[in-house]
Each structure stands twice: as C-alpha cells, then as structure tokens.
Design a protein around this motif. Structure first.
Motif, short mmCIF file in Angstrom:
data_model
loop_
_atom_site.label_atom_id
_atom_site.label_comp_id
_atom_site.label_asym_id
_atom_site.label_seq_id
_atom_site.Cartn_x
_atom_site.Cartn_y
_atom_site.Cartn_z
N THR A 599 31.47 -62.20 -10.85
CA THR A 599 30.56 -60.84 -10.31
C THR A 599 28.95 -61.64 -10.80
O THR A 599 28.81 -62.28 -11.71
N ASP A 600 28.19 -61.20 -9.86
CA ASP A 600 26.79 -61.38 -9.92
C ASP A 600 26.04 -60.58 -10.42
O ASP A 600 24.83 -60.63 -10.83
N GLU A 601 26.37 -59.48 -10.80
CA GLU A 601 25.89 -58.35 -11.45
C GLU A 601 25.60 -58.55 -13.19
O GLU A 601 26.28 -59.02 -13.87
N ASN A 602 24.27 -58.98 -13.38
CA ASN A 602 23.75 -59.55 -14.67
C ASN A 602 23.13 -58.33 -15.37
O ASN A 602 22.10 -58.59 -16.26
N ALA A 603 23.49 -57.07 -15.03
CA ALA A 603 22.39 -55.87 -16.08
C ALA A 603 23.65 -54.77 -16.06
O ALA A 603 24.34 -54.46 -15.33
N LEU A 604 23.40 -54.17 -17.30
CA LEU A 604 23.89 -53.28 -17.48
C LEU A 604 23.25 -51.83 -18.47
O LEU A 604 22.50 -52.60 -19.41
N VAL A 605 23.59 -51.00 -18.00
CA VAL A 605 22.72 -49.70 -18.97
C VAL A 605 23.74 -48.66 -19.64
O VAL A 605 24.81 -48.42 -18.98
N VAL A 606 23.48 -48.54 -20.77
CA VAL A 606 24.17 -47.67 -21.74
C VAL A 606 23.32 -46.72 -22.15
O VAL A 606 22.46 -46.84 -22.93
N SER A 607 23.93 -45.21 -21.71
CA SER A 607 22.81 -44.34 -22.00
C SER A 607 23.76 -43.19 -22.89
O SER A 607 25.01 -43.15 -22.60
N GLY A 608 23.23 -42.48 -23.70
CA GLY A 608 23.94 -41.83 -24.71
C GLY A 608 23.00 -40.95 -25.62
O GLY A 608 21.87 -41.30 -25.51
N GLU A 609 23.25 -40.01 -26.18
CA GLU A 609 22.69 -39.15 -27.09
C GLU A 609 22.22 -40.07 -28.13
O GLU A 609 22.65 -40.82 -28.77
N PHE A 715 22.04 -62.45 -18.99
CA PHE A 715 22.61 -61.00 -18.96
C PHE A 715 21.84 -59.85 -19.66
O PHE A 715 21.60 -59.93 -20.85
N TRP A 716 21.41 -58.78 -19.00
CA TRP A 716 20.55 -57.68 -19.43
C TRP A 716 21.27 -56.57 -19.96
O TRP A 716 22.18 -56.01 -19.28
N LEU A 717 21.29 -56.20 -21.18
CA LEU A 717 22.01 -54.89 -21.72
C LEU A 717 20.96 -54.10 -22.12
O LEU A 717 20.23 -54.38 -23.14
N LEU A 718 20.58 -52.69 -21.53
CA LEU A 718 19.79 -51.92 -22.09
C LEU A 718 20.34 -50.68 -22.88
O LEU A 718 21.34 -50.19 -22.17
N TYR A 736 19.27 -46.47 -7.45
CA TYR A 736 18.17 -47.61 -7.23
C TYR A 736 17.54 -48.69 -8.19
O TYR A 736 16.57 -49.04 -8.14
N GLN A 737 18.38 -48.34 -9.28
CA GLN A 737 17.73 -49.17 -10.48
C GLN A 737 18.94 -50.06 -11.15
O GLN A 737 18.74 -51.49 -11.09
N PHE A 738 19.91 -49.47 -11.62
CA PHE A 738 20.87 -50.53 -11.92
C PHE A 738 22.49 -49.97 -11.27
O PHE A 738 22.75 -48.70 -11.31
N ARG A 739 23.00 -50.95 -11.20
CA ARG A 739 24.41 -50.56 -10.39
C ARG A 739 25.35 -50.49 -11.41
O ARG A 739 26.43 -49.60 -11.10
N ASN A 740 25.20 -51.10 -12.64
CA ASN A 740 26.40 -50.67 -13.73
C ASN A 740 25.66 -49.91 -14.70
O ASN A 740 24.62 -50.47 -15.34
N THR A 741 26.34 -48.60 -15.27
CA THR A 741 25.75 -47.87 -16.00
C THR A 741 27.15 -47.35 -16.69
O THR A 741 28.36 -47.18 -16.18
N ILE A 742 26.98 -47.14 -18.02
CA ILE A 742 27.91 -46.39 -18.90
C ILE A 742 27.43 -45.45 -19.74
O ILE A 742 26.07 -45.46 -20.40
N LYS A 743 28.03 -44.20 -19.68
CA LYS A 743 27.43 -43.05 -20.23
C LYS A 743 28.41 -42.81 -21.39
O LYS A 743 29.50 -42.75 -21.37
#
Length: 913
Positions: A599-609, A715-718, A736-743
């Motif tokens: 895959t070409d997706e090189n960004a992932l956002v992990v959000s949590g408390e 690869f960006w991991l936020l 419209y920000q990140f395609r890959n997100t993990i909650k």
C-alpha cells in the motif's frame, strides 16, 4: 262492397317512429332480466339441494370424504381459518324491466337467506375442534369399511348383522359430534358416555373369517374414536364442571368403575385380535402375520438397543462440539457463551432424541405387521422417562452440594448416581399405570386421578432424594434466604420435617441455580458486569458517609514503597509482563503493509484517552518491528508543548530526519527521500500541534502538508488525545485528514485485572480482601475468588477500561498493613462538585480536556476569558483536587478525576466526543 281505410294523421306516425327504439330497448332489458332470473332459479335449486344435503349429513347420513369436503368447501383435517358469521351480501345489477323487477328482487332475497343458511350449516362442521373433525373423517372411513360387509348377501348373516350394529353406533356418534362444544349440555355428554360404556356384542359367525377380524378391528377403532371425542371434551372443560355434570362427587366412583371396565374391555378386544393373528396357521391363512410380528419384534429390540447406543454417542459429539466452539471462539465472547448452552444440554440430548424418535415411530408402527412394536412403545417411553429422572436427580443432588460449597469425591458422585437411579425406579411404578390409562382412555377422570398420584409420588421422591444431602441442602437454603430465617429453616428441615418441607422449599433453590447459570452466561459481557458492579455498590454502600467523603479525592494514603509499583515508571530494572490488548498488532499491520509495498498509505493516527496505553505501546511496537521489518528505522518524537508554528514544526521534523527544511521546506524533504532508508516517525502527544484559537491551526495544517507529501521511505505515526482528535475532525472533517485511523478501545475487565495483579505480584505484597467483599450471603460467601471477581467488576466499571485510572483507583481502595494489602471498595470521585462551578469555569475545564495540557495564558487566548476569570477557575479546580499543575506550569486533569470530569462536560455538550 268496397272498403275505405282512413289514413293516420302525420303526428301519430311520427310518435310511433320515436317510440320504436324505446320499445326495442325495453324488450332487450326484459330479455336479459329473464335470463338472469332463470340463472338465479337454477342457483336457488342448487343451494337448496346443498342445504338439504348438509342437513341430512347432520341428521345422521354419513357421506364420503369427497362429498363432505365439496359441500363444506375446506379440508377438515387441518387448522381452518374462521368463517364469517354473516354471508356476504349479493350485489347484483338488476336490468330495468318493470315486469320482472319484483321477481328478481324476491329471488335475490331468497338466495341471501339460502347463503346464510348454508353458512350456518357449514359452521356446524368447521367450528368443531381439530380432534373432532379428524374423528369425523375417521368415521367416514369406518363407514366405507362397513358398507361392503352390509351389502354383500353372500356373507355369513352374522357378519351382516354385526356390521349393521356397528354402523348404527357410528351413525349415533356422527349425529352427536355437532352438539359437542365447550358448553355441551348434560344430555349430549351423557349420550356420548353411554355410547362409550356400551360394548357392542357382535354375533359369532359359524366360521372365523377375515371379515370377522375386520369387524373386531372396526369395533376397536369405533371405540377409540368415541374415546377421542370424550377426551376432547375433558380437555375443553374444567374437571370440576365435568364432575358436576355427571352428578357430583357421589357419582365419581361409578365413573371410575366404568373407566376401569373400559380399560379391561379394550385389553380383551386387543387379545381377540392377537389370538386371531396367532391362529392364522390353524385356519390355513398362512404363517405370514405371525412371522411378520416376530420378525418385527426381533428387529425392533435390536434397533432400539442400537438407537440407545447411537443416542448416547450424541453426548460425546455435543461435548466435542463444545470444545471445538471454545477453540475457535477467540475473542468472540458471544460464541463462548453459546458453548455453555451446548455443554449444558449435552447430558440430556440422548434422552431428548430418543423421545422425539419414539414419537415419530408411533404413527409408523400402527400397522398389522408391526402391531407388537406399537404395543411395546410405552415401555420404551418408560425407559426414557427413567433416564431423564435419573439425570435430573443426579444433577439436583450435585448442584445442592456445589451450592453448599461441598466437594464431592468420586465415590460420593457414584453414590449420588446410585441413589438417583433407585428413586427413579420407584417412580416408574406409578408412572406405568399412568401411561396405560393414557393409552386406553386418554383424558378422563381416572387419568387425572393417576396424575395426582404421580405428583404426590414425585413430591415424596424429591424429599427422599434430597435426604441424601440434607445438611448440604440446609446450608444451600440458608445461603439464599435472609439470615433471620435461618432458625426457621433449621426447624423445618429437621429429621422429622425434612421429607415434608424439603420439596416445598425447592423452588427457592431452583431460582438461585437459574440465577447462577444466567450469571455465568452473561459474565463476559461488559454491560452486564457494569450493571452487576453498580448494583453491588448500591447494596453495599458504607453506612459512614463521612468516612466515604474523606476518602474521595484522595490519591491513596499508601506507603511509598508499595505505591511506586503502580506509577508510570516502575523501579529501574523491573520487567513488566506484556498485556496484549491488540493495539500493537493493529499498528504493526499497517506499517508492515507499507513496508512490504502492499500500500502507498504512509500515515496512521492512533487516538485514545489519556492513560489508555498509546505511549507505552511504542516500546512494544519497536520490539515487534525489529522482527517483522528488520531494515526499518524507528524515530520516536515527543512533541514539545504547543509547537503550533509551522517554522517550529519544520525545524523539529528536519532535525529528526537530518535535513534542513528552513529554506525549501517540504520540497527539500521530498528530494532527500531517495537516499533515506525506510523510517518510521512516531509523533507522540500530537495534540500539541494546535490551539483552538484564531491562527492556532496553522501548525496542524503544516503537519497535514508533511503527511501528504510524496514520500516513499517515511511512515508517519501520530498519537493523539481522543478529545483533541474529535475537535480536529469537526474542524477539518474526519475523512479529509488521514485515511488510516485507529481508536484505542477500552481495556476489558480481564486485562485490567491482569495489569493490577501483575504489578502487585512484582511488589511482593499479599492481597487480602475486605469483609464487605467477602460477607455477602450465598454459596459464594467467604470465597476469595468471587470477592476478587466482584472487586474487579467494580473497578472496571469505575475506570471504564482506562488502565491509568484503574491504577489510581486501586491505590485509593487499598490499605498497606505490613506486607499485606487490604483491598476494599474502589471509591471513584464524584463530579457533583462541578455543579457549584460557574459556566466560565466549565469552559476553562473543557479547554484543558480538549488540548490535554494548557498554560494559563493559553487558556485565556483559547476561551477568550479574562486572566482573572481563568485564574479563579484554575484555583477552584486545584482546590477541588481534579486539576494539577506540572513542573512546566501547565495544567491538566488528575488521572483519578479524568472519567468523572469528562462525563460531566460531555453531558453539558462542552466537548466534541
């Protein structure tokens, strides 16, 4: 003599010409009316014939099945839709013919009356119960069997006379059926009983022939149909009303005598048939009937033994299915819960299958070649009843012992089984006559009397069964009932009163067993554990409210030597056990797909408390990537507080990736990407890239520009606070920000328990639970395992799956006593104090929750509130204990207060999630 014709005047001729079309039309209408009248007369004749025919059927003429179905309009051997009470009106267009108009209207009224009369007669058939309608069809078949015997003059006169006798009884029975309803008058009920009591004597023929066997079989079938009608009435009406109809209790002995006589007579008639079939070789009819029944008997016994063996195998198959379901369930808790039902039904499955198969075979075996098996079916059913009684008795004794906390050895378990078998064998003795009465009479006074006898025997057998574990049964009931009833239970369940009162109190124990079973099924569901924990907290609320209030808000008055094991940074050199919540695996999967060029997706956002384990998981992620992506370089950056200027962000990234982005910015980053090895850039605390104020989002836009740059080796991991991420999604749009997100999901109760107990194990302290967790009445009283389960249910409900909050709550609920830790109830703080704060203060707290940490001047710029208002709100939160000020002068929520404050602000619609 000549004649002279006077010409008609001209106006007369014109009038005749005008009336000619009218006369022609009237003639056509009358012709149509005549045809309609003729059709209606024919229909009237047909309806009258149908009415007369149905009336003859009701008066005693037995039709064929096809004739009856044709007249009634519906098949009678199935459940029928209800017919209307009134016949639909006939809406006919009557032609304009004055001469026939009155006749047509009169004919229409007569047809309507015939329709209503036919409908009323049809109701006499369709309103019968399904059992009564099936009896009518059986009587039709019997009548067709008797007709050839009556009309054949070549037969023995005794056969003709016997067939006439049976047909007369059949006709009387047929006539009675329309009168049999739930409100049947006493005279019709008595007539049916008389038909059932009177045993028709058949004239003996000069020679026993097959036709005589047909007569005997027809007499048995006719009596069985009358018995079915009688049983249907017994089921429709209350037994007291039926006893009243027969003349009261004084007539009950005579009725019982008649019913017992009918059982004997039925047995004699059956023996006559058997003797006829066995004497077939003597009569020269051949050995075939005897051979067929003997062969059926041998094959039936062998088949039943094989069927029992196969049914017993189903228990092994069910247990194997249970183990397979458990092995493939994984994290699907509902699958594991469903497997409990499989294991619970496994012991009963063989007996249930046997009963179902025997029920299906009953209809198949009612034929002359297999008649002997049909008569032996009740004994097979008795065997199934014996197995079920044994199984239920064994289960009941074992469950009583388990509820009393008694462990049963192998010898004791075998003793329970033997005792249950003995009780079941004694119960078969009254059960056998009950089956005989049912097969011979069906619903009747004698059957209900035998039912009462069986119920009394069951009651006495329960007392005898429970007497084996009488002490355990007393402990079991005392653990369920309130303590003030303990003396009463001891008196009732003494040596003399135990057989009488033990079965009477059994429903109380059964309700407790059912509650325990439901609890085991639902214990893996979070909503149930939360409900159970809150219910327990409500029931065990500590009486001393002042002591409760003094402990609220306290971070735990524990000794530092123990508390350090529950800090974020444990003592140096300590290796914490790994608790896999699935977060590391989810992040590794996205990174590995990018690394393997899938895959070409090189960004992932992990959000949590805050405190959900995002930052701690980075070290675990690095260890996992060292094995799966060996050439991947990992750079971990903790974003400094409020890095919101684009130039600062470029400088931070440039320094990290060893590239100067001051002049050309992102273009320089793209140019240098060719010579860069695959790199994972982890940006922890990414909420520091923005401020929710005018111009405060430029830093986040710069981050989005960096992420959207065409980079093949970065690869960006936020990692970002969930409240901050919710705010940014509302501003920029979630898609419209990140395609890959993990909650990050809430930790399940099992993981929270492992986290606490593993750290306690490292400390070397011994856990002891407070009496409030151990002293609940019931079979689980004093059980440490259940006290532990109860505590962690309360803890999980209070922390809502947040591990950091769970660690803080653990410290508030324990007291260190030497090398022991006394665990009491977790006491989460109450957000009610926020009700006393003003609206401006709530805006301040909402800003802190959204950004994670904020300085005083940043709060002023974000909320547009004066500095003095902000300082007042901060002082109020600091004094209440839910705000703390870090060494860098920034304010944040205290972890212990995180859940109550967030929930309160969410209810006030001050947060974005």
């Amino acid at each position: 003599m000549g004649s002279h014709r006077t010409p008609l005047p001209g106006f007369v001729m014109a009038l005749c010409l005008l009336l000619l079309p009218v006369a022609a039309a009237a003639s056509s209408a009358c012709e149509e009316a005549g045809q309609l009248l003729l059709t209606m007369e024919r229909e009237q004749q047909q309806l009258a014939d149908d009415r007369d025919q149905l009336q003859r059927y009701l008066d005693g003429q037995v039709p064929t099945r096809q004739q009856l179905v044709a007249l009634v309009g519906q098949p009678l051997d199935r459940t029928l839709p209800a017919l209307p009470i009134k016949a639909p009106a006939r809406n006919l267009e009557i032609p304009e013919c004055p001469a026939l108009k009155n006749d047509l209207e009169a004919m229409q009224r007569q047809l309507g009356k015939l329709d209503q009369r036919l409908l009323t007669l049809r109701h006499q058939f369709t309103d019968r119960t399904l059992a009564q309608r099936r009896v009518m069809l059986a009587l039709i078949e019997l009548n067709q069997t008797l007709e050839p015997l009556i009309n054949d003059n070549t037969m023995d006169p005794a056969i003709n006379q016997g067939a006439l006798i049976l047909q007369g009884i059949l006709t009387r029975t047929w006539t009675l059926i329309p009168t049999l309803t739930s409100k049947t008058e006493r005279q019709f009920w008595q007539q049916l009983d008389q038909l059932w009591y009177d045993h028709p004597e058949l004239p003996a023929p000069t020679q026993v022939t097959p036709e005589y066997r047909v007569l005997i079989k027809a007499r048995l079938d006719l009596q069985r149909q009358i018995r079915t009608l009688r049983g249907d009435i017994w089921q429709q009406r209350q037994i007291l009303r039926l006893i009243s109809d027969i003349g009261g209790l004084s007539e009950a002995p005579a009725l019982l005598a008649h019913e017992a006589k009918r059982i004997g007579q039925r047995a004699l008639d059956t023996l006559v048939l058997i003797r006829y079939d066995l004497n077939a070789p003597i009569r020269g009819s051949g050995y075939m009937p005897l051979v067929q029944n003997l062969l059926a008997l041998v094959l039936g016994i062998a088949g039943f033994v094989l069927l029992v063996k196969l049914a017993q195998r189903t228990r092994v198959w069910a247990i194997g299915l249970h183990e397979k379901v458990i092995s493939v369930s994984g994290q699907r808790r509902w699958v594991r819960n469903a497997s409990r039902l499989i294991s619970g039904i496994a012991p009963m499955l063989p007996w249930i299958l046997l009963w179902m198969i025997l029920t299906q075979l009953r209809l198949q075996l009612n034929t002359p070649p297999t008649k002997v098996l049909y008569w032996l079916l009740p004994f097979a059913r008795l065997y199934v009843i014996y197995g079920l009684l044994t199984l239920m008795g064994e289960w009941l004794i074992g469950r009583v012992a388990q509820s009393a906390g008694t462990y049963l050895s192998g010898d004791q378990a075998q003793q329970n089984l033997d005792h249950s078998r003995r009780i079941a064998r004694w119960l078969i003795i009254p059960w056998f006559p009950l089956l005989v009465v049912w097969e011979s009479l069906g619903p009747s006074l004698l059957y209900y009397l035998m039912q009462a006898v069986v119920i009394v025997c069951l009651y006495l057998a329960l007392g005898r069964l429970l007497a084996l574990r009488s002490k355990d049964y007393l402990v079991c009931l005392q653990s369920i009932l309130p303590s003030r009833l303990d003396p009463l239970a001891e008196r009732l369940l003494g040596e003399k009163g135990f057989p009488v009162f033990a079965p009477l109190l059994l429903p109380v124990a059964l309700i407790s067993f059912l509650e325990s079973f439901v609890d085991r099924i639902l214990m893996d569901f979070e909503w149930y554990m939360s409900f159970k924990a809150r219910w327990f907290r409500l029931r065990t609320r500590i009486a001393n409210e002042e002591e409760d209030e003094s402990t609220q808000g306290n971070e735990g008055p524990t000794e530092g030597d123990y508390e350090r094991w529950f800090a974020q940074n444990v003592p140096e050199g300590t290796k914490l056990p790994i608790i896999d919540t699935g977060l590391v695996g989810a992040m590794e999967k996205s990174i590995q797909r990018w690394h393997d060029n899938k895959t070409d997706e090189n960004a992932l956002v992990v959000s949590g408390e805050k405190g959900s384990g995002k930052s701690i998981s980075i070290n675990k992620l690095k260890s996992a990537l060292e094995k799966s992506c060996e050439d991947l370089s990992v750079i971990d950056i903790k974003v400094p507080a409020r890095t919101t200027q684009p130039a600062d962000i470029l400088a931070l990234i440039g320094k990290t990736l060893d590239v100067d982005l001051a002049e050309n910015g992102i273009a320089e980053l793209v140019n240098s990407d060719v010579n860069r090895k695959p790199t994972l850039v982890v940006l922890d605390e990414a909420q520091n890239f923005f401020l929710s104020q005018q111009g405060g989002l430029e830093g986040w836009r710069q981050v989005l520009s960096l992420v959207n740059a065409r980079l093949d080796n970065v690869f960006w991991l936020l990692l970002i606070n969930n409240q901050s991420w919710a705010y940014l999604c509302n501003v920029f749009g979630r898609d419209y920000q990140f395609r890959n997100t993990i909650k990050v999901k809430r930790w399940p109760q099992s993981d929270i328990r492992s986290l606490i107990l593993s750290r306690n194990h490292l400390s070397g302290y011994k856990v002891r639970y407070d009496e409030v967790l151990l002293s609940s009445r019931g079979p689980e009283a004093g059980n440490v395992r259940n006290a532990e389960q109860r505590y962690f249910s309360l803890l999980w409900d209070a922390c809502r799956g947040n591990p950091l909050v769970a660690l803080r709550l653990w410290l508030t609920s324990i007291k260190v006593q030497g090398r022991e830790v006394l665990v009491g109830l977790p006491t989460p703080p109450s957000a009610g104090i926020l009700d006393t704060m003003g609206e401006n203060a709530l805006f301040v707290y909402a800003a802190i929750a959204t950004h994670g940490t904020l300085a005083s001047h940043e709060i002023s710029s974000v909320t547009c509130l004066p500095d003095n208002v902000v300082r007042y709100a901060l002082k109020g939160g600091f004094d209440a204990g839910f705000l703390q000020k870090a060494e860098d002068g920034r304010y944040r929520l205290v972890p212990l207060w995180y859940q109550p404050v967030i929930s309160y602000l969410t209810r006030k619609n001050l947060l974005n999630e």
